[in-house]
Design a protein around this motif. Structure first.
Motif, mmCIF file in Angstrom:
data_model
loop_
_atom_site.group_PDB
_atom_site.id
_atom_site.type_symbol
_atom_site.label_atom_id
_atom_site.label_comp_id
_atom_site.label_asym_id
_atom_site.label_seq_id
_atom_site.Cartn_x
_atom_site.Cartn_y
_atom_site.Cartn_z
ATOM 1 N N ASN A 61 0.846 -1.201 0.000
ATOM 2 C CA ASN A 61 0.000 0.000 0.000
ATOM 3 C C ASN A 61 0.883 1.252 0.000
ATOM 4 N N SER A 116 5.220 4.874 -10.093
ATOM 5 C CA SER A 116 4.582 6.182 -9.917
ATOM 6 C C SER A 116 4.635 6.608 -8.460
ATOM 7 N N ARG A 194 -9.372 7.791 -6.087
ATOM 8 C CA ARG A 194 -10.077 7.838 -4.796
ATOM 9 C C ARG A 194 -10.889 9.122 -4.757
ATOM 10 N N SER A 225 -6.325 1.504 -7.598
ATOM 11 C CA SER A 225 -5.330 2.121 -6.742
ATOM 12 C C SER A 225 -5.006 1.128 -5.639
HETATM 13 P P1 AMP Z 1 -3.434 6.995 2.721
HETATM 14 O O1 AMP Z 1 -2.065 7.534 2.799
HETATM 15 O O2 AMP Z 1 -3.749 5.965 3.761
HETATM 16 O O3 AMP Z 1 -4.461 8.084 2.615
HETATM 17 O O4 AMP Z 1 -3.509 6.185 1.350
HETATM 18 C C1 AMP Z 1 -2.811 6.620 0.243
HETATM 19 C C2 AMP Z 1 -3.498 6.060 -0.950
HETATM 20 O O5 AMP Z 1 -3.043 6.766 -2.109
HETATM 21 C C3 AMP Z 1 -3.134 4.606 -1.244
HETATM 22 O O6 AMP Z 1 -3.929 3.709 -0.519
HETATM 23 C C4 AMP Z 1 -3.383 4.522 -2.721
HETATM 24 O O7 AMP Z 1 -4.732 4.268 -2.941
HETATM 25 C C5 AMP Z 1 -3.038 5.915 -3.231
HETATM 26 N N1 AMP Z 1 -1.701 5.911 -3.843
HETATM 27 C C6 AMP Z 1 -0.544 6.251 -3.271
HETATM 28 N N2 AMP Z 1 0.479 6.114 -4.138
HETATM 29 C C7 AMP Z 1 -0.036 5.659 -5.283
HETATM 30 C C8 AMP Z 1 0.513 5.301 -6.561
HETATM 31 N N3 AMP Z 1 1.815 5.394 -6.822
HETATM 32 N N4 AMP Z 1 -0.336 4.856 -7.495
HETATM 33 C C9 AMP Z 1 -1.656 4.770 -7.240
HETATM 34 N N5 AMP Z 1 -2.235 5.088 -6.070
HETATM 35 C C10 AMP Z 1 -1.435 5.527 -5.092
#
Ligand code: AMP
Ligand code: MG
Length: 332
Positions: A61, A116, A194, A225
């Motif tokens: 994650n 990314s 999101r 995501s």
């Molecule tokens: P949070 O920090 O708990 O709010 O979650 C961050 C969220 O951002 C992750 O769970 C992903 O859904 C999304 N996210 C972060 N980095 C990426 C990435 N490189 N590609 C796609 N989604 C990302």
């Protein structure tokens, strides 16, 4: 260590201390306009590993990297398309995260091995000032144990993470209340990953085309995501969304369970049977609702509810972020 600061004019000495802890590889929880973040030096893989350990977060994650301005964000991306410039101009500082192809300086630990990186300039005066003083990019997911309800006060952070954090900067409650909108600019089409308080209509007004993630899991562009598919943002109590058309029957059934000895609380938009208790009456506008949501879920958990009834919210786009969080809270 819990350090109180003024939410609009944070004391420089406190910020300097927190910034030093970050630069040295420590963990600092701090308020952003969305939720409290658990921050670490984004370019230090050992510091980043401490975030995953403290949260019990699965390593697949990825984290959002917080920076003080668009120039700092741009240095962490290997491409900066027109859409990135337009969205950064329109919404930063603010609750929008941009996913872009990453620069080589960003450690794999931050992006969960993805090519990314997710970038955001937060608007909260405390987060903004802390990033400026620290002078480093700060990886910061929500400051809670993985899968639990995100924190919108320093007390929530303390309750969830306690001494797993080196410093908690207490700047009062978070005004937006749900996590940022995430849009990917790393693929062939800008794609909403999101939903949040910046709506898809807001994004389309600035860059035109924005796709929703494909519902077909076999489609080439359907990679969801990471970290967004599971149960997330969930209280201990079982959450039941009460559909408007079936409300009386659902509430009566729950009230009978209360007669049978269960404790069932509610997050309600309308009057409910008095056996449902405690009930938190929620604001009828999406911004007010989002701002109250997580604190309300924390309160009902703390009240020892076995289940929480939540009135379904309106279907229009302005409520999409809230519908998403409610659906995840109800997922078992
Ligand atoms: P949070 O920090 O708990 O709010 O979650 C961050 C969220 O951002 C992750 O769970 C992903 O859904 C999304 N996210 C972060 N980095 C990426 C990435 N490189 N590609 C796609 N989604 C990302
Ligand atoms: Mg989170």
């Amino acid at each position: 260590m819990l350090l109180k600061v003024h939410p609009d004019h944070p004391e420089p000495a406190t910020l300097a201390h927190a910034a030093q802890v970050l630069r040295a590889g420590g963990l600092v929880a701090f308020p952003t306009e969305t939720v409290y973040g658990l921050g670490a030096h984004a370019l230090d893989p050992q510091a980043v590993a401490r975030i995953f350990a403290a949260k019990g977060r699965p390593s697949y994650n990825p984290l959002i990297v917080h920076v003080a301005d668009a120039d700092a964000a741009r240095r962490l991306a290997s491409q900066w398309p027109d859409e990135a410039r337009l969205l950064a101009d329109a919404f930063w500082p603010g609750p929008l995260t941009l996913v872009l192809p990453k620069d080589g300086a960003v450690p794999d630990a931050v992006t969960a091995g993805l090519p990314s990186v997710a970038l955001r300039v937060p608007a909260h005066p405390v987060a903004y000032a802390l990033l400026r003083v620290a002078g480093i990019p700060v990886a910061a997911p929500s400051a809670n144990r993985s899968t639990q309800v995100s924190p919108t006060t320093a007390a929530h952070v303390l309750q969830g993470l306690g001494d797993r954090v080196d410093v908690i900067v207490d700047g009062g409650p978070c005004p937006v209340g749900i996590e940022s909108t995430v849009i990917s600019l790393a693929g062939p089409r800008p794609t909403l990953l999101r939903p949040g308080t910046v709506s898809i209509d807001d994004l389309r007004a600035v860059i035109g085309d924005v796709a929703l993630p494909s519902a077909d899991p076999h489609a080439a562009d359907a990679r969801p995501s990471p970290g967004m598919m599971d149960r997330h943002y969930a209280p201990r109590a079982t959450v039941r969304i009460v559909p408007g058309e079936d409300r009386d029957r659902a509430i009566e059934a729950a009230a009978r369970e209360v007669d049978g000895g269960r404790r069932i609380g509610g997050l309600m938009l309308h009057e409910a049977d008095p056996r449902i208790a405690p009930v938190i009456r929620m604001p009828a506008d999406p911004a007010g609702y989002a701002s109250r949501l997580y604190a309300a879920l924390h309160e009902l958990d703390d009240a020892g509810c076995d289940a929480i009834l939540i009135d379904a919210v309106p279907e229009d786009p302005a409520w999409a972020g809230i519908r998403d969080r409610l659906r995840r809270a109800a997922h078992r």
